[in-house]
Design a protein around this motif. Structure first.
Motif, PDB file in Angstrom:
ATOM      1  N   LEU A 246     -22.227   7.204  10.578  1.00 19.56           N
ATOM      2  CA  LEU A 246     -22.772   7.643  11.865  1.00 19.56           C
ATOM      3  C   LEU A 246     -22.998   9.145  11.842  1.00 19.56           C
TER       4      LEU A 246
ATOM      5  N   THR B 155     -22.869  11.245  17.178  1.00 12.63           N
ATOM      6  CA  THR B 155     -22.395   9.924  17.594  1.00 12.63           C
ATOM      7  C   THR B 155     -20.880   9.828  17.464  1.00 12.63           C
TER       8      THR B 155
ATOM      9  N   GLN C  46     -19.271  11.579  20.310  1.00 12.33           N
ATOM     10  CA  GLN C  46     -19.294  10.775  21.544  1.00 12.33           C
ATOM     11  C   GLN C  46     -18.175   9.733  21.534  1.00 12.33           C
TER      12      GLN C  46
END
Length: 111
Positions: free
Chosen positions: A52, A56, A59
Motif C-alpha cells: 500500500l 493509505t 490512514q
C-alpha cells in the motif's frame, strides 16, 4: 431528518462493533501484526512492509489510533507507532467475553 439507531444498543454492543469495524480491514490486521513483531516502528517502515502507499498506510494507522489500539509519538519528522498494551488487553477481554457468551448459549443439538 435522519437519526442514528446506535443508541438503541448498549455500550458493550457498540464497543464490540467498533472493534470489529476497525479490525475488518486486512491492512489494519497486518499493521497490528507488524507492530507486535517489531515492538515499535515509524510509519515509513510500515509502508515498506505492505503493498500500500504511504498515504493509505497512514490512514489505516489513524483508524487504529482512533480506536485506541495503537499510540504514536512524534519523533522529528516521523511518528513512532506501537500497540497500546493496556487498550489492547481491554479489547481482547471484551471480544473474548463476547465470544464466550455466544459459545455458552449454543450447542450442536440446538439446530
Amino acid at each position: 431528518m435522519t437519526f442514528t439507531k446506535a443508541t438503541a444498543f448498549n455500550a458493550d454492543q457498540q464497543e464490540i462493533a467498533k472493534l470489529a469495524k476497525v479490525l475488518a480491514h486486512p491492512a489494519r490486521v497486518a499493521i497490528l501484526q507488524h507492530l507486535a513483531q517489531t515492538k515499535s516502528c515509524i510509519s515509513g517502515d510500515i509502508a515498506q512492509e505492505l503493498p500500500l502507499s504511504r498515504t493509505t498506510v497512514s490512514q489505516h494507522l489513524q483508524e487504529l489510533k482512533s480506536a485506541g489500539l495503537i499510540k504514536g509519538e512524534i519523533a522529528g519528522l516521523t511518528v513512532c507507532y506501537c500497540i497500546d498494551a493496556e487498550a489492547f488487553a481491554h479489547a481482547k477481554a471484551v471480544v473474548e467475553q463476547f465470544l464466550a457468551s455466544i459459545t455458552s448459549c449454543c450447542s450442536d443439538s440446538d439446530c
